[in-house]
Design a protein around this motif. Structure first.
Motif, PDB file in Angstrom:
ATOM      1  N   GLY A 123       3.894  35.814  41.852  1.00 35.46           N
ATOM      2  CA  GLY A 123       5.322  35.680  42.132  1.00 35.46           C
ATOM      3  C   GLY A 123       6.168  36.575  41.275  1.00 35.46           C
ATOM      4  O   GLY A 123       5.751  37.647  40.854  1.00 35.46           O
ATOM      5  N   GLY A 124       7.400  36.117  41.001  1.00 37.15           N
ATOM      6  CA  GLY A 124       8.288  36.808  40.095  1.00 37.15           C
ATOM      7  C   GLY A 124       8.593  38.233  40.479  1.00 37.15           C
ATOM      8  O   GLY A 124       8.163  39.168  39.807  1.00 37.15           O
ATOM      9  N   ASP A 125       9.306  38.455  41.572  1.00 33.45           N
ATOM     10  CA  ASP A 125       9.647  39.794  42.035  1.00 33.45           C
ATOM     11  C   ASP A 125      10.279  40.594  40.905  1.00 33.45           C
ATOM     12  O   ASP A 125      11.337  40.262  40.397  1.00 33.45           O
ATOM     13  CB  ASP A 125      10.601  39.703  43.221  1.00 33.45           C
ATOM     14  N   GLY A 126       9.595  41.649  40.467  1.00 31.41           N
ATOM     15  CA  GLY A 126      10.079  42.473  39.369  1.00 31.41           C
ATOM     16  C   GLY A 126       9.769  41.926  37.990  1.00 31.41           C
ATOM     17  O   GLY A 126      10.229  42.462  36.985  1.00 31.41           O
ATOM     18  N   ALA A 127       8.979  40.868  37.885  1.00 32.49           N
ATOM     19  CA  ALA A 127       8.706  40.221  36.600  1.00 32.49           C
ATOM     20  C   ALA A 127       7.644  40.970  35.806  1.00 32.49           C
ATOM     21  O   ALA A 127       6.764  41.619  36.354  1.00 32.49           O
ATOM     22  CB  ALA A 127       8.254  38.784  36.814  1.00 32.49           C
ATOM     23  N   TYR A 128       7.746  40.842  34.480  1.00 33.14           N
ATOM     24  CA  TYR A 128       6.742  41.332  33.549  1.00 33.14           C
ATOM     25  C   TYR A 128       6.088  40.107  32.905  1.00 33.14           C
ATOM     26  O   TYR A 128       6.755  39.108  32.626  1.00 33.14           O
ATOM     27  CB  TYR A 128       7.403  42.190  32.455  1.00 33.14           C
ATOM     28  N   TYR A 129       4.767  40.167  32.660  1.00 30.95           N
ATOM     29  CA  TYR A 129       4.075  39.078  31.975  1.00 30.95           C
ATOM     30  C   TYR A 129       3.106  39.649  30.949  1.00 30.95           C
ATOM     31  O   TYR A 129       2.635  40.782  31.058  1.00 30.95           O
ATOM     32  CB  TYR A 129       3.326  38.182  32.963  1.00 30.95           C
ATOM     33  N   ASP A 162       5.302  41.973  42.053  1.00 32.73           N
ATOM     34  CA  ASP A 162       6.164  42.477  43.118  1.00 32.73           C
ATOM     35  C   ASP A 162       6.571  41.392  44.108  1.00 32.73           C
ATOM     36  O   ASP A 162       6.863  41.686  45.262  1.00 32.73           O
ATOM     37  CB  ASP A 162       5.451  43.614  43.860  1.00 32.73           C
ATOM     38  N   GLY A 163       6.567  40.137  43.716  1.00 28.44           N
ATOM     39  CA  GLY A 163       7.008  39.059  44.592  1.00 28.44           C
ATOM     40  C   GLY A 163       5.908  38.065  44.893  1.00 28.44           C
ATOM     41  O   GLY A 163       4.793  38.153  44.373  1.00 28.44           O
ATOM     42  N   LEU A 164       6.209  37.101  45.755  1.00 29.74           N
ATOM     43  CA  LEU A 164       5.295  35.996  46.039  1.00 29.74           C
ATOM     44  C   LEU A 164       3.949  36.440  46.593  1.00 29.74           C
ATOM     45  O   LEU A 164       2.953  35.758  46.423  1.00 29.74           O
ATOM     46  CB  LEU A 164       5.955  35.014  47.010  1.00 29.74           C
ATOM     47  N   VAL A 179       1.837  32.791  26.356  1.00 28.68           N
ATOM     48  CA  VAL A 179       2.293  33.458  27.577  1.00 28.68           C
ATOM     49  C   VAL A 179       3.733  33.890  27.358  1.00 28.68           C
ATOM     50  O   VAL A 179       4.533  33.140  26.798  1.00 28.68           O
ATOM     51  CB  VAL A 179       2.235  32.506  28.798  1.00 28.68           C
ATOM     52  N   MET A 180       4.066  35.091  27.791  1.00 29.97           N
ATOM     53  CA  MET A 180       5.453  35.536  27.795  1.00 29.97           C
ATOM     54  C   MET A 180       5.765  36.070  29.192  1.00 29.97           C
ATOM     55  O   MET A 180       4.942  36.780  29.777  1.00 29.97           O
ATOM     56  CB  MET A 180       5.688  36.628  26.775  1.00 29.97           C
ATOM     57  N   VAL A 181       6.924  35.700  29.703  1.00 30.08           N
ATOM     58  CA  VAL A 181       7.343  36.140  31.034  1.00 30.08           C
ATOM     59  C   VAL A 181       8.790  36.589  30.964  1.00 30.08           C
ATOM     60  O   VAL A 181       9.620  35.950  30.319  1.00 30.08           O
ATOM     61  CB  VAL A 181       7.200  34.987  32.060  1.00 30.08           C
ATOM     62  N   GLU A 182       9.089  37.701  31.628  1.00 30.82           N
ATOM     63  CA  GLU A 182      10.467  38.144  31.828  1.00 30.82           C
ATOM     64  C   GLU A 182      10.656  38.386  33.315  1.00 30.82           C
ATOM     65  O   GLU A 182       9.988  39.248  33.892  1.00 30.82           O
ATOM     66  CB  GLU A 182      10.750  39.429  31.052  1.00 30.82           C
ATOM     67  N   THR A 183      11.540  37.616  33.932  1.00 34.94           N
ATOM     68  CA  THR A 183      11.801  37.805  35.355  1.00 34.94           C
ATOM     69  C   THR A 183      13.075  38.610  35.540  1.00 34.94           C
ATOM     70  O   THR A 183      13.965  38.600  34.700  1.00 34.94           O
ATOM     71  CB  THR A 183      11.917  36.457  36.096  1.00 34.94           C
ATOM     72  N   ASP A 184      13.152  39.303  36.649  1.00 34.69           N
ATOM     73  CA  ASP A 184      14.315  40.119  36.991  1.00 34.69           C
ATOM     74  C   ASP A 184      15.493  39.188  37.248  1.00 34.69           C
ATOM     75  O   ASP A 184      15.397  38.249  38.035  1.00 34.69           O
ATOM     76  CB  ASP A 184      14.001  40.936  38.237  1.00 34.69           C
ATOM     77  N   SER A 185      16.610  39.435  36.604  1.00 33.79           N
ATOM     78  CA  SER A 185      17.772  38.553  36.749  1.00 33.79           C
ATOM     79  C   SER A 185      18.288  38.520  38.183  1.00 33.79           C
ATOM     80  O   SER A 185      18.931  37.572  38.587  1.00 33.79           O
ATOM     81  CB  SER A 185      18.897  38.995  35.814  1.00 33.79           C
ATOM     82  N   GLY A 186      17.992  39.538  38.971  1.00 39.71           N
ATOM     83  CA  GLY A 186      18.431  39.547  40.361  1.00 39.71           C
ATOM     84  C   GLY A 186      17.430  38.904  41.302  1.00 39.71           C
ATOM     85  O   GLY A 186      17.698  38.718  42.476  1.00 39.71           O
ATOM     86  N   ASP A 189      12.339  34.574  42.449  1.00 39.61           N
ATOM     87  CA  ASP A 189      11.005  34.007  42.320  1.00 39.61           C
ATOM     88  C   ASP A 189      10.664  33.732  40.873  1.00 39.61           C
ATOM     89  O   ASP A 189      10.808  34.600  40.022  1.00 39.61           O
ATOM     90  CB  ASP A 189       9.952  34.984  42.864  1.00 39.61           C
ATOM     91  N   SER A 190      10.165  32.536  40.599  1.00 40.70           N
ATOM     92  CA  SER A 190       9.623  32.270  39.280  1.00 40.70           C
ATOM     93  C   SER A 190       8.186  32.783  39.238  1.00 40.70           C
ATOM     94  O   SER A 190       7.593  33.115  40.260  1.00 40.70           O
ATOM     95  CB  SER A 190       9.666  30.768  38.976  1.00 40.70           C
TER      96      SER A 190
END
Length: 197
Positions: A123-129, A162-164, A179-186, A189-190
């Protein structure tokens, strides 16, 4: 968005003390010897964290509107942080996380040992983990893109989602320490992390 070397090093340094402990963040769903451990959620965003202990408790730093939903088999830690930290005590292991925002999760005094298995990050469209393990991690599955990898030390994996429909999978031995996660503010998706033993 995270991913720069100095922030990544700071995260690894902060969680390094956890790496020497013999426990697990996403350890087996089967409880080992029961002893209390602490999970701390820091940063800005929302979280739902599943632990296989129906008696998890809040520490004094957790706000009243952050909740613990329990049934006979588990507790779900449901809340948000906005620059502060929320801390819970529990026995057993963390089995699933849903994270949205810029969040770091660290288990102190972990008591469970992970016997190894597939770790799925989705998930997490645009997220870094970034996930830190006590033992080795491997790229055994065919669903990683070029930006997803196990680091040269074999104990950290990181990537972008890149998303779900995007799932990154790794095989690991040992225990997940942090664990560290940064999701795109726009994005909407979690990030979902499951440890399948």
């Amino acid at each position: 968005m995270m991913g720069n070397t100095s922030n990544r090093r700071a995260f690894l340094k902060k969680t390094a003390t956890t790496a020497v402990l013999g426990g697990g963040l996403l350890a087996s769903a089967e409880p080992v010897a029961a002893s209390t451990q602490t999970i701390k959620i820091k940063g800005t965003g929302s979280y739902d964290i599943f632990v296989n202990d129906p008696n998890a408790t809040k520490q004094d730093d957790v706000e009243d509107d952050d909740m613990i939903d329990s049934d006979p088999n588990k507790s779900i830690l449901d809340g948000s942080v906005s620059g502060d930290a929320d801390t819970y005590d529990f026995e057993g292991q963390v089995t699933r996380l849903f994270l949205d925002g810029d969040i770091t999760v660290v288990v102190s005094d972990p008591n469970g040992m992970n016997r190894g298995g597939r770790l799925d990050v989705q998930g997490g469209d645009g997220a870094y983990y970034l996930v830190q393990s006590s033992e080795s991690m491997e790229e055994q599955y065919d669903n990683l893109e070029s930006k997803d990898a196990v680091d040269s030390d074999g104990q950290h994996c990181d990537g972008h989602l890149d998303g779900l429909d995007d799932t990154d999978s790794y095989y690991l031995d040992g225990t997940i320490q942090a664990v560290m996660v940064e999701t795109d503010s726009g994005g909407y998706d979690s990030v979902r992390i499951d440890h399948n033993l």
